[in-house]
Design an enzyme around this catalytic site. Structure first.
Site, PDB file in Angstrom:
ATOM      1  N   ARG A 124       7.436 -21.103  22.236  1.00  0.00           N
ATOM      2  CA  ARG A 124       7.008 -22.568  22.662  1.00  0.00           C
ATOM      3  C   ARG A 124       5.570 -22.627  22.752  1.00  0.00           C
ATOM      4  NH1 ARG A 124      12.023 -22.389  25.437  1.00  0.00           N
ATOM      5  NH2 ARG A 124      13.695 -23.262  24.015  1.00  0.00           N
ATOM      6  N   LYS A 146      -5.294 -29.461  15.131  1.00  0.00           N
ATOM      7  CA  LYS A 146      -4.265 -29.843  14.184  1.00  0.00           C
ATOM      8  C   LYS A 146      -3.966 -28.572  13.361  1.00  0.00           C
ATOM      9  CE  LYS A 146      -4.902 -34.611  12.907  1.00  0.00           C
ATOM     10  NZ  LYS A 146      -5.404 -35.514  11.854  1.00  0.00           N
ATOM     11  N   GLU A 188     -16.641 -32.139   4.012  1.00  0.00           N
ATOM     12  CA  GLU A 188     -16.354 -32.662   5.436  1.00  0.00           C
ATOM     13  C   GLU A 188     -17.519 -32.783   6.353  1.00  0.00           C
ATOM     14  OE1 GLU A 188     -13.377 -33.110   5.798  1.00  0.00           O
ATOM     15  OE2 GLU A 188     -11.730 -31.584   5.245  1.00  0.00           O
ATOM     16  N   LYS A 230     -16.936 -34.011  16.009  1.00  0.00           N
ATOM     17  CA  LYS A 230     -15.419 -33.714  15.625  1.00  0.00           C
ATOM     18  C   LYS A 230     -14.797 -33.604  17.362  1.00  0.00           C
ATOM     19  CE  LYS A 230     -11.319 -32.359  14.034  1.00  0.00           C
ATOM     20  NZ  LYS A 230     -10.892 -31.520  12.961  1.00  0.00           N
ATOM     21  N   GLU A 240      -4.104 -38.695  17.456  1.00  0.00           N
ATOM     22  CA  GLU A 240      -4.347 -39.562  16.387  1.00  0.00           C
ATOM     23  C   GLU A 240      -3.527 -40.594  16.904  1.00  0.00           C
ATOM     24  OE1 GLU A 240      -5.315 -37.853  12.564  1.00  0.00           O
ATOM     25  OE2 GLU A 240      -4.005 -39.494  11.872  1.00  0.00           O
ATOM     26  N   ARG A 244      -8.949 -41.173  15.545  1.00  0.00           N
ATOM     27  CA  ARG A 244      -8.864 -39.865  15.016  1.00  0.00           C
ATOM     28  C   ARG A 244      -8.716 -40.251  13.700  1.00  0.00           C
ATOM     29  NH1 ARG A 244      -6.994 -33.927  16.959  1.00  0.00           N
ATOM     30  NH2 ARG A 244      -7.735 -32.906  15.145  1.00  0.00           N
ATOM     31  N   ASN A 248      -9.698 -38.984   8.443  1.00  0.00           N
ATOM     32  CA  ASN A 248      -8.968 -38.983   7.243  1.00  0.00           C
ATOM     33  C   ASN A 248      -9.607 -39.451   6.056  1.00  0.00           C
ATOM     34  OD1 ASN A 248      -6.920 -36.850   7.555  1.00  0.00           O
ATOM     35  ND2 ASN A 248      -6.116 -38.182   9.192  1.00  0.00           N
ATOM     36  N   HIS A 251      -8.764 -38.796   2.583  1.00  0.00           N
ATOM     37  CA  HIS A 251      -7.825 -37.740   2.744  1.00  0.00           C
ATOM     38  C   HIS A 251      -6.424 -38.130   1.998  1.00  0.00           C
ATOM     39  CE1 HIS A 251     -10.812 -35.440   4.898  1.00  0.00           C
ATOM     40  NE2 HIS A 251      -9.805 -34.504   5.191  1.00  0.00           N
ATOM     41  N   HIS A 255      -5.071 -35.577  -0.199  1.00  0.00           N
ATOM     42  CA  HIS A 255      -4.123 -34.714  -0.300  1.00  0.00           C
ATOM     43  C   HIS A 255      -3.032 -34.896  -1.390  1.00  0.00           C
ATOM     44  CE1 HIS A 255      -4.516 -34.447   4.593  1.00  0.00           C
ATOM     45  NE2 HIS A 255      -5.012 -33.395   3.831  1.00  0.00           N
ATOM     46  N   HIS A 268      -9.568 -28.016  -1.175  1.00  0.00           N
ATOM     47  CA  HIS A 268      -9.440 -29.216  -0.203  1.00  0.00           C
ATOM     48  C   HIS A 268     -10.694 -30.064  -0.106  1.00  0.00           C
ATOM     49  CE1 HIS A 268      -7.815 -31.431   3.224  1.00  0.00           C
ATOM     50  NE2 HIS A 268      -9.324 -31.435   3.797  1.00  0.00           N
TER      51      HIS A 268
HETATM   52  P1  NAD Z   1      -9.404 -21.424   2.900  1.00  0.00           P
HETATM   53  O1  NAD Z   1      -9.101 -20.951   4.296  1.00  0.00           O
HETATM   54  O2  NAD Z   1      -8.725 -21.088   1.737  1.00  0.00           O
HETATM   55  O3  NAD Z   1     -10.691 -20.300   2.452  1.00  0.00           O
HETATM   56  C1  NAD Z   1     -11.372 -20.508   1.137  1.00  0.00           C
HETATM   57  C2  NAD Z   1     -11.560 -19.173   0.483  1.00  0.00           C
HETATM   58  O4  NAD Z   1     -12.724 -18.519   1.050  1.00  0.00           O
HETATM   59  C3  NAD Z   1     -10.441 -18.364   0.848  1.00  0.00           C
HETATM   60  O5  NAD Z   1     -10.236 -17.681  -0.628  1.00  0.00           O
HETATM   61  C4  NAD Z   1     -10.868 -17.058   1.709  1.00  0.00           C
HETATM   62  O6  NAD Z   1     -10.434 -16.089   1.681  1.00  0.00           O
HETATM   63  C5  NAD Z   1     -12.415 -17.261   1.443  1.00  0.00           C
HETATM   64  N1  NAD Z   1     -13.111 -17.006   2.546  1.00  0.00           N
HETATM   65  C6  NAD Z   1     -13.207 -17.442   3.681  1.00  0.00           C
HETATM   66  N2  NAD Z   1     -14.150 -16.854   4.465  1.00  0.00           N
HETATM   67  C7  NAD Z   1     -15.108 -16.408   3.847  1.00  0.00           C
HETATM   68  C8  NAD Z   1     -16.206 -15.666   4.030  1.00  0.00           C
HETATM   69  N3  NAD Z   1     -16.708 -15.666   5.122  1.00  0.00           N
HETATM   70  N4  NAD Z   1     -16.668 -14.942   2.975  1.00  0.00           N
HETATM   71  C9  NAD Z   1     -15.876 -14.857   1.584  1.00  0.00           C
HETATM   72  N5  NAD Z   1     -15.042 -15.487   1.446  1.00  0.00           N
HETATM   73  C10 NAD Z   1     -14.435 -16.253   2.613  1.00  0.00           C
HETATM   74  O7  NAD Z   1      -9.974 -22.823   2.632  1.00  0.00           O
HETATM   75  P2  NAD Z   1     -10.722 -23.789   3.648  1.00  0.00           P
HETATM   76  O8  NAD Z   1     -11.526 -24.517   2.806  1.00  0.00           O
HETATM   77  O9  NAD Z   1     -11.469 -22.943   4.877  1.00  0.00           O
HETATM   78  O10 NAD Z   1      -9.703 -24.612   4.277  1.00  0.00           O
HETATM   79  C11 NAD Z   1      -8.613 -25.436   3.768  1.00  0.00           C
HETATM   80  C12 NAD Z   1      -7.597 -25.972   4.499  1.00  0.00           C
HETATM   81  O11 NAD Z   1      -8.155 -26.258   5.788  1.00  0.00           O
HETATM   82  C13 NAD Z   1      -6.478 -26.805   3.814  1.00  0.00           C
HETATM   83  O12 NAD Z   1      -5.386 -26.310   3.975  1.00  0.00           O
HETATM   84  C14 NAD Z   1      -6.707 -28.032   4.935  1.00  0.00           C
HETATM   85  O13 NAD Z   1      -5.744 -28.730   4.764  1.00  0.00           O
HETATM   86  C15 NAD Z   1      -7.097 -27.635   5.883  1.00  0.00           C
HETATM   87  N6  NAD Z   1      -7.995 -28.381   7.133  1.00  0.00           N
HETATM   88  C16 NAD Z   1      -7.356 -28.459   8.179  1.00  0.00           C
HETATM   89  C17 NAD Z   1      -8.000 -29.280   9.098  1.00  0.00           C
HETATM   90  C18 NAD Z   1      -7.532 -29.383  10.618  1.00  0.00           C
HETATM   91  O14 NAD Z   1      -7.769 -30.320  11.297  1.00  0.00           O
HETATM   92  N7  NAD Z   1      -6.619 -28.385  10.931  1.00  0.00           N
HETATM   93  C19 NAD Z   1      -9.194 -29.985   8.867  1.00  0.00           C
HETATM   94  C20 NAD Z   1      -9.513 -29.836   7.446  1.00  0.00           C
HETATM   95  C21 NAD Z   1      -8.997 -28.981   6.646  1.00  0.00           C
HETATM   96  N1  GLY Z   2      -9.330 -33.079   9.862  1.00  0.00           N
HETATM   97  C1  GLY Z   2      -9.058 -34.382  10.291  1.00  0.00           C
HETATM   98  C2  GLY Z   2      -8.342 -34.334  11.834  1.00  0.00           C
HETATM   99  O1  GLY Z   2      -8.644 -33.237  12.532  1.00  0.00           O
HETATM  100  O2  GLY Z   2      -8.052 -35.222  12.634  1.00  0.00           O
END
Ligand code: NAD
Ligand code: GLY
Length: 373
Positions: A124, A146, A188, A230, A240, A244, A248, A251, A255, A268
């Site tokens: 939990r 998130k 972003e 942020k 949110e 917040r 998006n 998005h 999405h 993304h």
């Molecule tokens: P990702 O995690 O897939 O990383 C992108 C690629 O880069 C992957 O192949 C990874 O292995 C590689 N990589 C990572 N760091 C590296 C480095 N330093 N050197 C070489 N390669 C590296 O993608 P992302 O763009 O980081 O994240 C996208 C995800 O984030 C989506 O699922 C999206 O929904 C989520 N997201 C979440 C939030 C949130 O608030 N939680 C906000 C925005 C996006």
């Molecule tokens: N990336 C959108 C949020 O964190 O609210």
């Protein structure tokens, strides 16, 4: 020798407040982890691309008397699944992790979201330390709590709000990031300027060439300003209920495109870039936003090497009605009404209630027939 100061931000959430520490070379510094308890059970979760680059370095620098267990997951959005989360739970069970365990997420948003979600669920809720390695994760996903996994039906549909216990950002890690991933992260960064900070938008325009070229000093400034933005929004509206949702911007369209194209086809950040432009175009068609600002947004995204239309190879196999159906499953919608973040001008987004789905369908139809190259 005294180490140079790093950028420190604090996400002020009362008892769950946490620091964001930002500096080049931070992963060589023990003081990056000051104030954190590292108990017997530390699970380092990363992906197959990041592991060979940074996992051992992180294991060496983490304080505490016990070496972190390592779990390496396959890389990419197509693996942001419940099945991968189950692997994190198994790893925690195998090490008999107790309630004081800490999950360390080393990677991009995919690893961060999944490891964060697993930490939210294990017994939990145990602590999660975020060490983002992509620009996108440094400026957005590692901050704010998130956490989620995707379902075949849609992005991030299963998740929880679970704030990290700290975010440690070593901007030197961007040196190994592929150029396409760097650009995806810049989408972003643009988002913060576009939705609420016209001066920051102007700063990004001024520094666009340095940002795409990977200039570390300029990128570090972009990370710092984005995290400030942020953190402020998360403190104002953690779960949110209001402001917040503006984060998006782009998005809901993005999405839907990401899921419908097939996870991993559009990154993304790329989907968000196209989505921001669709939201901006819709706002201008409604007479809400000046066409000039839409053109300025498109020009900036293009300079940052982001797509400004759905690439034709993907557009050809997408159906606008299927995209609209995906948008209906967006988490911002209430009682079946479509809610979208729309735009008044650069630096001013707002949530539009009960959007006309016919208009959205027309826009999507146009977007899929325009020649996206
Ligand atoms: P990702 O995690 O897939 O990383 C992108 C690629 O880069 C992957 O192949 C990874 O292995 C590689 N990589 C990572 N760091 C590296 C480095 N330093 N050197 C070489 N390669 C590296 O993608 P992302 O763009 O980081 O994240 C996208 C995800 O984030 C989506 O699922 C999206 O929904 C989520 N997201 C979440 C939030 C949130 O608030 N939680 C906000 C925005 C996006
Ligand atoms: N990336 C959108 C949020 O964190 O609210």
């Amino acid at each position: 020798m005294r180490q140079p100061e790093f950028h420190r931000l604090q996400v002020e959430l009362g008892q769950r407040a946490y620091p964001i520490r930002i500096a080049p070379g931070l992963l060589d510094r023990r003081d990056a982890f000051a104030g954190l308890r590292f108990p017997q059970h530390v699970l380092l979760v990363t992906d197959a691309n990041v592991a060979p680059l940074y996992a051992e370095r992180v294991r060496r620098i983490l304080p505490g008397n016990h070496e972190a267990a390592l779990l390496v997951l396959p890389a990419g959005e197509q693996h942001k699944t419940l099945a991968m989360c189950a692997r994190i739970f198994s790893a925690l069970a195998d090490m008999q992790a107790s309630r004081d365990a800490i999950v360390v997420a080393l990677g991009g948003g995919v690893v961060g979201d999944m490891a964060g979600f697993a930490a939210a669920c294990w017994m939990r809720g145990v602590r999660c330390l975020q060490i983002p390695t992509t620009l996108l994760a440094m400026v957005d996903s590692s901050v704010g709590g998130k956490t989620a996994v995707d379902l075949p039906q849609g992005k991030n549909l299963v998740g929880a709000f679970h704030q990290p216990c700290a975010v440690v950002v070593d901007t030197d890690l961007l040196a190994t990031l592929p150029a396409r991933e760097l650009s995806a992260g810049l989408a972003e960064v643009v988002k913060y300027g576009a939705l609420g900070d016209a001066a920051f938008f102007g700063w990004i325009e001024q520094h666009a060439d340095a940002l795409v070229a990977g200039d570390t000093a300029v990128l570090a400034q972009a990370v710092h300003r984005s995290c400030e933005h942020k953190a402020r929004v998360v403190v104002a509206d953690e779960t949110e209920q209001g402001e917040r949702a503006l984060l998006n911007f782009g998005h809901t369209f993005g999405h839907a495109l990401e899921a419908e194209a097939g996870y991993g086809e559009l990154l993304h950040g790329e989907a968000v870039a196209i989505g921001m432009l669709l939201a901006a175009r819709m706002s201008s068609e409604l007479g809400l936003a000046p066409l000039l600002d839409v053109a300025r947004l498109a020009a900036l995204l293009e300079r940052l090497r982001l797509p400004i239309a759905v690439p034709s190879a993907i557009a050809r196999r997408l159906d606008p009605s299927a995209l609209l159906a995906r948008m209906r499953l967006d988490k911002k919608n209430l009682s079946g009404r479509l809610r979208l973040v729309l735009w008044r001008r650069i630096g001013h987004a707002f949530v539009a209630e009960d959007v006309d789905s016919h208009h959205v369908l027309e826009l999507l139809t146009d977007a899929l027939t325009d020649d996206g190259g």
